[in-house]
Design an enzyme around this catalytic site. Structure first.
Site, PDB file in Angstrom:
ATOM      1  N   THR A 259     -11.550   5.767  10.920  1.00  0.00           N
ATOM      2  CA  THR A 259     -11.464   5.196  12.274  1.00  0.00           C
ATOM      3  C   THR A 259     -10.987   6.233  13.287  1.00  0.00           C
ATOM      4  O   THR A 259     -11.079   6.022  14.490  1.00  0.00           O
ATOM      5  CB  THR A 259     -10.531   3.968  12.313  1.00  0.00           C
ATOM      6  OG1 THR A 259      -9.364   4.277  11.564  1.00  0.00           O
ATOM      7  CG2 THR A 259     -11.205   2.762  11.731  1.00  0.00           C
TER       8      THR A 259
ATOM      9  N   ARG B 207       3.033  -0.809  10.657  1.00  0.00           N
ATOM     10  CA  ARG B 207       4.185  -0.809  11.561  1.00  0.00           C
ATOM     11  C   ARG B 207       4.590  -2.172  12.123  1.00  0.00           C
ATOM     12  O   ARG B 207       5.798  -2.410  12.278  1.00  0.00           O
ATOM     13  CB  ARG B 207       3.955   0.226  12.673  1.00  0.00           C
ATOM     14  CG  ARG B 207       4.108   1.638  12.130  1.00  0.00           C
ATOM     15  CD  ARG B 207       3.464   2.673  13.020  1.00  0.00           C
ATOM     16  NE  ARG B 207       2.000   2.570  12.957  1.00  0.00           N
ATOM     17  CZ  ARG B 207       1.168   3.369  13.617  1.00  0.00           C
ATOM     18  NH1 ARG B 207       1.651   4.327  14.399  1.00  0.00           N
ATOM     19  NH2 ARG B 207      -0.137   3.219  13.496  1.00  0.00           N
TER      20      ARG B 207
ATOM     21  N   LYS C 145       0.826  -1.213   0.000  1.00  0.00           N
ATOM     22  CA  LYS C 145       0.000   0.000   0.000  1.00  0.00           C
ATOM     23  C   LYS C 145       0.857   1.257   0.000  1.00  0.00           C
ATOM     24  O   LYS C 145       1.734   1.433   0.848  1.00  0.00           O
ATOM     25  CB  LYS C 145      -0.913   0.008   1.232  1.00  0.00           C
ATOM     26  CG  LYS C 145      -1.902   1.178   1.209  1.00  0.00           C
ATOM     27  CD  LYS C 145      -2.722   1.263   2.478  1.00  0.00           C
ATOM     28  CE  LYS C 145      -2.092   2.255   3.433  1.00  0.00           C
ATOM     29  NZ  LYS C 145      -2.972   3.305   3.937  1.00  0.00           N
TER      30      LYS C 145
ATOM     31  N   ASP D 189     -14.442  14.425  -4.046  1.00  0.00           N
ATOM     32  CA  ASP D 189     -14.607  15.704  -4.749  1.00  0.00           C
ATOM     33  C   ASP D 189     -15.898  15.615  -5.558  1.00  0.00           C
ATOM     34  O   ASP D 189     -16.634  14.624  -5.433  1.00  0.00           O
ATOM     35  CB  ASP D 189     -13.376  15.945  -5.654  1.00  0.00           C
ATOM     36  CG  ASP D 189     -13.083  17.437  -5.851  1.00  0.00           C
ATOM     37  OD1 ASP D 189     -14.048  18.211  -6.059  1.00  0.00           O
ATOM     38  OD2 ASP D 189     -11.905  17.823  -5.808  1.00  0.00           O
TER      39      ASP D 189
ATOM     40  N   LYS E 128      -7.876   7.997  -1.192  1.00  0.00           N
ATOM     41  CA  LYS E 128      -9.164   8.419  -0.594  1.00  0.00           C
ATOM     42  C   LYS E 128      -9.752   9.655  -1.264  1.00  0.00           C
ATOM     43  O   LYS E 128      -9.919  10.711  -0.638  1.00  0.00           O
ATOM     44  CB  LYS E 128      -8.987   8.662   0.908  1.00  0.00           C
ATOM     45  CG  LYS E 128      -8.567   7.435   1.697  1.00  0.00           C
ATOM     46  CD  LYS E 128      -8.686   7.654   3.197  1.00  0.00           C
ATOM     47  CE  LYS E 128      -8.322   6.433   4.001  1.00  0.00           C
ATOM     48  NZ  LYS E 128      -6.913   6.082   3.993  1.00  0.00           N
TER      49      LYS E 128
ATOM     50  N   ASP F 186      -3.890   4.147  -1.992  1.00  0.00           N
ATOM     51  CA  ASP F 186      -4.861   4.622  -0.994  1.00  0.00           C
ATOM     52  C   ASP F 186      -4.853   6.149  -0.957  1.00  0.00           C
ATOM     53  O   ASP F 186      -4.232   6.754  -0.090  1.00  0.00           O
ATOM     54  CB  ASP F 186      -4.485   4.029   0.374  1.00  0.00           C
ATOM     55  CG  ASP F 186      -5.517   4.338   1.453  1.00  0.00           C
ATOM     56  OD1 ASP F 186      -6.674   4.649   1.101  1.00  0.00           O
ATOM     57  OD2 ASP F 186      -5.156   4.259   2.635  1.00  0.00           O
TER      58      ASP F 186
HETATM   59  O1  C5P Z   1       0.999   0.931  10.995  1.00  0.00           O
HETATM   60  P1  C5P Z   1      -0.428   0.507  10.921  1.00  0.00           P
HETATM   61  O2  C5P Z   1      -0.617  -0.984  10.817  1.00  0.00           O
HETATM   62  O3  C5P Z   1      -1.283   1.145  11.980  1.00  0.00           O
HETATM   63  O4  C5P Z   1      -0.907   1.102   9.503  1.00  0.00           O
HETATM   64  C1  C5P Z   1      -2.196   0.931   9.035  1.00  0.00           C
HETATM   65  C2  C5P Z   1      -2.324   1.561   7.695  1.00  0.00           C
HETATM   66  O5  C5P Z   1      -3.695   1.576   7.357  1.00  0.00           O
HETATM   67  C3  C5P Z   1      -1.843   3.003   7.639  1.00  0.00           C
HETATM   68  O6  C5P Z   1      -1.326   3.214   6.329  1.00  0.00           O
HETATM   69  C4  C5P Z   1      -3.099   3.794   7.879  1.00  0.00           C
HETATM   70  O7  C5P Z   1      -3.066   5.054   7.252  1.00  0.00           O
HETATM   71  C5  C5P Z   1      -4.145   2.914   7.195  1.00  0.00           C
HETATM   72  N1  C5P Z   1      -5.504   3.092   7.659  1.00  0.00           N
HETATM   73  C6  C5P Z   1      -5.910   2.928   8.975  1.00  0.00           C
HETATM   74  N2  C5P Z   1      -7.213   3.098   9.317  1.00  0.00           N
HETATM   75  C7  C5P Z   1      -8.100   3.417   8.378  1.00  0.00           C
HETATM   76  C8  C5P Z   1      -7.719   3.561   7.047  1.00  0.00           C
HETATM   77  C9  C5P Z   1      -6.393   3.382   6.720  1.00  0.00           C
HETATM   78  O8  C5P Z   1      -5.094   2.629   9.834  1.00  0.00           O
HETATM   79  N3  C5P Z   1      -9.368   3.524   8.710  1.00  0.00           N
END
Ligand code: C5P
Length: 236
Positions: free
Chosen positions: A123, A214, A34, A65, A62, A60
């Site tokens: 979220t 992460r 991603k 518009d 998002k 991603d």
């Molecule tokens: O590091 P981590 O596992 O928290 O990353 C989750 C990924 O998913 C990040 O790129 C974050 O921006 C994305 N994301 C999220 N919650 C959402 C939509 C996307 O954590 N509702």
């Protein structure tokens, strides 16, 4: 579990070199990678395009518009071949319909057409934040309302939190693709994610894809971290 849940690694970085390093370590062990706004704004679309020629990409960005602008943006994506991409469901029915149409024109071969995902409620937003923007009712109500509208407007699936998978499956059945971030293998740090679930539980609840950042990219051994998650998904 009858269907396999696939793994997406989120490469949240502003560096082409870092993204390539991670991709090199991960590409044989994950189902897609991603890239989001951070990489795209820092490195440019040419870099996104090059990346997409080498790896299965979840783009991603998002989009949100007026329908004409979103459709124009998506029809310019022709040379990039993301496997999945995102728009905001709150852009409304006409925007989603035009997004779908634009993708069908840009990718006449349906097997190459990116999976169009609608984000329901971020979220990071709770009920108070929703009330401030004029939404009355619970987060679940809003997720359900937007999710139903997005699928009936032509979205192939939704990005949702792990806690919403069951609700959405009950309302929409098994056809929509559900992509779920906020995943933490048992024992790993939750970072800033509040509503988290393990890969096993997300798979059992019915996620088609999970997005993990992460716990993979900050691991001492990203390859091993990704493989451990795949093993967990296999036995879910
Ligand atoms: O590091 P981590 O596992 O928290 O990353 C989750 C990924 O998913 C990040 O790129 C974050 O921006 C994305 N994301 C999220 N919650 C959402 C939509 C996307 O954590 N509702």
């Amino acid at each position: 579990m009858s269907h396999k849940t696939r793994l997406i690694a989120a490469l949240d970085t502003q560096s082409i070199q870092q993204a390539n390093n991670w991709a090199h370590q991960l590409s044989r062990h994950v189902d897609a990678l991603k890239l989001g706004l951070e990489f795209t704004y820092a490195c440019g679309f040419e870099a996104v395009k090059e990346f997409s020629q080498k790896h299965p990409l979840f783009l991603d960005l998002k989009l949100h518009d007026i329908p004409n602008t979103v459709a124009g943006g998506l029809s310019s994506l022709g040379q990039i071949h993301p496997k999945l991409l995102t728009i905001h469901a709150s852009g409304g029915r006409a925007m989603i319909e035009r997004a779908r149409e634009a993708l069908e024109i840009a990718y006449p071969n349906s097997s190459e057409r990116p999976i169009l995902l609608a984000v329901t409620v971020l979220t990071s937003m709770d009920e108070n934040a929703l009330h401030e923007i004029g939404v009355v009712g619970s987060v679940d109500d809003q997720v359900l309302r937007l999710g139903k509208m997005a699928i009936s407007s032509g979205a192939d699936g939704l990005v949702c939190s792990s806690k919403e998978i069951t609700l959405l499956r009950q309302a929409l059945g098994h056809k929509p693709t559900l992509v779920v971030p906020g995943i933490r293998p048992a024992g790993s740090a939750s970072d800033d994610q509040k509503r988290i679930m393990t890969p096993t539980d997300a798979a059992r609840a019915g996620a088609d894809w999970i997005v993990v950042g992460r716990p993979i990219t900050r691991s001492e051994n990203p390859t091993a971290a990704a493989r451990a998650i795949q093993d967990e998904l296999q036995s879910a």
